[in-house]
Write a protein that holds these residues in place. Structure first.
Motif: not given
Ligand SMILES: C[S@@+](CC[C@H](N)C(=O)[O-])C[C@H]1O[C@@H](n2cnc3c(N)ncnc32)[C@H](O)[C@@H]1O
Length: 356
Positions: A233-243
């Protein structure tokens, strides 16, 4: 149409009929996902605005909602698809990441995906055909993937469809105007203008769509991201803001805010009986728009409910979960209008204290 959890395939005829009975000329699909509801609204003659946070949904909306079949150069589109279909495979990021380091596609198809996506980037970036061609590629890749419908994992043995060669098709475009918006419903809802009818189909749980369909995010972004985990998975998924809709704590308030702010004469909200909010609370939220009626449709749950009871060695580790649930459709607006809209489904109307 790509495989997508929570997609409203079975409800589409009902939602389209609600739109037609309301005589809506403008419609909003605020959590558009596959855009299948937005497409049904557009096919029924409405000018539709389709909103979602993901890149994938925004490209699908660019293709099926914002592109007007009457103004597309069909000959150029067919030629482009034909040329892309003839390109030989050229292994790149997709092959290495999703066929070697993981097993979402067979390498012969991964190399074709790499070649086709690179060609779209080189020849069509920024053009009207870009969302149409990326959609065509995404749908072609979906037809030969090796998953059970989400990209958090791939199946142990190659899925039978993964042996077939990747083949792009020309998407079935619809005539008419429409708009694709990539954004958070909470941020954009007040700035989209007024609508005759708005449809809201928010996520039901903590599972994030950008994680469930991370390969489509990468195929759209085409940015060769750093990745993590078995599913790459893209690392932004681990680091990014959640809906806000993916957290039990923030979802009720976010939904109440969006429902309250949506500028529409008729508001239609779908939800199911496994969500974090009870039906009475949903009805209370919708009441800001007037009278509320609730329809309940029995539906089959995700196939994972049936097969997710074995460990990676194929041993049985649990019992089959619940196989059926109820899809609620709440319709809110002026009393006479709402009663008229739900008339064909009288026997499916739920009577609750809150709705009366
Ligand atoms: C249940 S799915 C919608 C399915 C869609 N009705 C269909 O038939 O394909 C929920 C969608 O909400 C999107 N989403 C999640 N959080 C969002 C937010 N804050 N604003 C807008 N869209 C959001 C997800 O990306 C997902 O596509």
């Amino acid at each position: 149409m790509i495989k997508y959890l929570g997609s409203k395939r079975r409800l589409v005829p009902v939602l389209a009929q609600l739109l037609e009975r309301s005589r809506a000329r403008t419609a909003l699909d605020l959590f558009t996902g596959t855009t299948r509801v937005a497409q049904a609204f557009k096919a029924a003659g409405a000018e539709v605005t389709a909103v979602d946070t993901t890149r994938c949904a925004s490209v699908l909306a660019g293709c099926y909602v914002a592109t007007d079949a009457q103004t597309v150069d069909h000959r150029a589109l067919e030629k482009a698809v034909d040329v892309l279909n003839r390109l030989p495979g050229r292994a790149g990021y997709v092959t290495e990441t999703f066929c070697v380091q993981s097993r979402f596609f067979q390498p012969h198809n991964g190399a074709r995906i790499d070649a086709v996506r690179s060609a779209i980037d080189a020849e069509y970036r920024g053009s009207d055909l870009e969302p149409v061609l990326v959609t065509s590629l995404m749908e072609a890749a979906d037809r030969v993937d090796s998953t059970t419908g989400v990209q958090m994992a791939y199946v142990k043995q190659w899925a039978p469809r993964s042996f077939r060669p990747l083949e792009l098709r020309v998407p079935d475009l619809l005539p008419g105007a429409g708009h694709a918006v990539r954004g958070d419903a909470c941020d954009v809802v007040a700035d989209l203008g007024e609508f005759d009818l708005a449809y809201l189909d928010p996520p039901y749980n903590q599972h994030r769509y950008e994680a469930n369909y991370h390969i489509w995010e990468t195929l759209v972004a085409w940015d060769a991201p750093v990745h993590y985990g078995v599913a790459c998975k893209r690392t932004e998924i681990r680091e990014g803001a959640r809906s806000a809709f993916n957290s039990r704590r923030t979802m009720p308030e976010a939904l109440a805010r969006v429902v309250g702010a949506v500028p529409a004469r008729v508001v239609v909200l779908s939800y199911n009986d496994e969500s974090w909010i009870g039906l009475d609370a949903l009805i209370e939220m919708c009441r800001v728009h007037g009278h509320v009626e609730v329809l309940a449709f029995p539906s089959n749950r995700y196939v994972g409910a049936r097969i997710g009871i074995h460990n990676p060695a194929g041993e049985r580790v649990g019992t089959v979960g619940r196989l059926r649930n109820l899809e609620y459709v709440l319709v809110a607006g002026d009393r006479a209008t709402v009663r008229h809209l739900v008339e064909p489904w009288r026997e499916l109307t739920v009577s609750t204290r809150a709705a009366s």
